[in-house]
Design an enzyme around this catalytic site. Sequence first.
Site, PDB file in Angstrom:
ATOM      1  N   GLY A  76     -34.356  77.755  59.733  1.00 36.19           N
ATOM      2  CA  GLY A  76     -33.458  77.855  58.590  1.00 36.19           C
ATOM      3  C   GLY A  76     -32.612  76.602  58.473  1.00 36.19           C
ATOM      4  CD  GLU A 130     -55.194  67.293  41.133  1.00 36.53           C
ATOM      5  OE1 GLU A 130     -55.707  66.178  41.310  1.00 36.53           O
ATOM      6  OE2 GLU A 130     -54.986  68.092  42.059  1.00 36.53           O
ATOM      7  CD  GLU A 176     -60.487  68.565  46.438  1.00 33.46           C
ATOM      8  OE1 GLU A 176     -60.599  67.920  47.478  1.00 33.46           O
ATOM      9  OE2 GLU A 176     -59.417  68.653  45.802  1.00 33.46           O
TER      10      GLU A 176
HETATM   11  O1  M6R Z   1     -52.549  62.672  51.962  1.00 35.28           O
HETATM   12  P1  M6R Z   1     -52.787  61.948  50.663  1.00 35.28           P
HETATM   13  O2  M6R Z   1     -51.979  62.471  49.552  1.00 35.28           O
HETATM   14  O3  M6R Z   1     -52.691  60.465  50.813  1.00 35.28           O
HETATM   15  O4  M6R Z   1     -54.320  62.267  50.329  1.00 35.28           O
HETATM   16  C1  M6R Z   1     -54.947  61.652  49.254  1.00 35.28           C
HETATM   17  C2  M6R Z   1     -56.270  62.303  48.943  1.00 35.28           C
HETATM   18  O5  M6R Z   1     -57.148  62.206  50.036  1.00 35.28           O
HETATM   19  C3  M6R Z   1     -56.121  63.784  48.570  1.00 35.28           C
HETATM   20  O6  M6R Z   1     -55.225  63.952  47.515  1.00 35.28           O
HETATM   21  C4  M6R Z   1     -57.481  64.378  48.170  1.00 35.28           C
HETATM   22  O7  M6R Z   1     -57.921  63.799  46.994  1.00 35.28           O
HETATM   23  C5  M6R Z   1     -57.365  65.894  48.041  1.00 35.28           C
HETATM   24  N1  M6R Z   1     -58.381  66.527  48.801  1.00 35.28           N
HETATM   25  C6  M6R Z   1     -57.468  66.386  46.654  1.00 35.28           C
HETATM   26  O8  M6R Z   1     -57.353  67.762  46.569  1.00 35.28           O
END
Ligand code: M6R
Length: 625
Positions: A113, A498, A505
């Site tokens: 907390g 996005e 993915e």
């Molecule tokens: O830890 P980070 O934000 O640097 O990571 C970047 C990318 O590897 C990450 O955003 C990746 O594209 C995700 N798996 C997307 O969902």
Amino acid sequence: MILLKLFVWRTNMCGIIGYVGKRIAERVLIDALKKLEYRGYDSSGISVFNDGTLSTFRKVGKLINLESDLAERALTSRIGIGHTRWATHGKPTELNAHPHSSTKNKITVVHNGIIENYLEIKQQLEKECNFQSETDTEVIAHLLEKCYAVEGDLLKAVACTVKTLKGSYALAVLCQDKSNEIVVAKNSSPLILGLGKGEMFVASDITAILSYTNKSMVLEDGDIGVITKNTVQVYDKELKKVTREIREIKWDAVLAEKDGYKHFMLKEIYEQPQVIEDTLRGRVNLEENDVAFDYVNLNEEDIKNIDRVVILACGTSYHAGLIAKFLMEDLVGIPCEVDIASEFRYRKHLNVLNAETLVIAISQSGETADTIASFEAAKKANVKNLVISNVIDSTLARKSDNVVYTRCGPEIGVASTKAFTAQLCVLYLVAIFLGKKRKSIDNDLVALVLKELLKLSQKMSQALKNTKAIMEDWAKKFHKKHSFLYLGRNINYPIALEGALKLKEISYIHAEGYPAGEMKHGPIALIDENMPVLTIATQSSVYDKIAANVEEARARGGRMLVIASEGNDKIRYQSEFVVYVPKTMEILTPMLNIIPLQFLSYYIAEIRGCDVDQPRNLAKSVTVE
Ligand code: M6R
């Protein structure tokens, strides 16, 4: 060097555990902490009785470090408390790790907390107590020792201590004089008791103890409890006995870790309203119509001199950066470029960057190799720099002069969800921070954005509620498609990217995000009755344009799926499938529009039987090139 304006290393996620019974406590504590590690893992520790003395062992880093250390000690205590930490401010060091002890080592305490008035208390106690750490928690240990000296009873000492505390706490306390009991207390942080046969537990959540018992008691705010190996008694703040229901938990341990959700991704999607509240907490000052950060050291002069912002990131963080371009240009009035880190790092840019450039690196993990390399390359040009990261003291955070942390807690699903909306939230604040210092942003606009930001958590909850079932339905109808088009314009074009990334993915379906106005320059040729075209058409300055793009795609036979603002009934004439999200200011719409897209990818992946949390070929942190 980072200027630390707030000298407290606070914790808000964290996991706590306590055990008293017939087993070797150390083993139960380590086992339980492993289950709680998802709540945080920058340091850990336990307190047990070792040869009759209350002894504390702490280690920085993953739990394995503590486990290896304890393996050599052959501890035999049957009672103990433990903690795994996720700091939201400051360094994960051994001194800052829990449990924290009082000056005479009479008391040890674990805490989850934030104690808001810790500074006040610390100032009062500093002369008589030996403070070892920079945490807010340590004041509790010293207060407890003081109260215990007066009361001569641990339960009364806890009751007396919590009366002084302001903020949130889940506490488990051990006392040198009481080797058979643990006293606990709760306010605004989760805490449950576990009831076994001849053994009792206390934990942040049921996950930790499910392999020992499925009988639990959920404590309420203000409760104080005492557990021994055979008894449990709960009291209110005034130490009047109260009864709490004993519940039988039907979850298995894996489900429990996910709070009952099937996957971490789904849990993290649902955590977003809370994450936004946490990320805004203490940073927005409505009275002064301004924002403030703990670790940002840029002064007014520095900020006035900035003539260009360069944002570096990968994947989802890059998409957050693309949205920030609109904020930098529209709100702050500074030219802004957003670069994919793996591209930027191999370009010759030293001649175009200089001390007037502000380079912002965005990374959830703070460990992405390309983002780190690009940031280091940029720093060679003596740029001003800022990192936005979720992990305290990550490599990127340590390399930067200025850091703003998102406050998501650990994000475990590979597909980033809550980190994305938290990054956006921070970027709105950064834009206002820069705009205010440069006096380039209208004060009325600042007031509007800040007020609306504070309403977003509630609107996100609404969006979660309103869109889930519809996205499940769309997933059932479209999960067999081979390809999807995601269209957006203006500040919602990055949301199309996005949404498409999320689908690719975790469900392995090809998806392309496109600026809707660019369709007629090529991709419109792809559209036929087999192509789902998902269009983000919430209310905006370009609404008429995107509505026209919907028409164009529909005329080519595309299956139109539209995200629209509540109240837009007209869009139903244009599209077979419509999902509505609450209205907000145009610049904030990405925060709500992403929610149905996260759900859609999740449910499609689920139906297709994909490994949602650990999709093939991917890693959570890409620490290699
Ligand atoms: O830890 P980070 O934000 O640097 O990571 C970047 C990318 O590897 C990450 O955003 C990746 O594209 C995700 N798996 C997307 O969902």
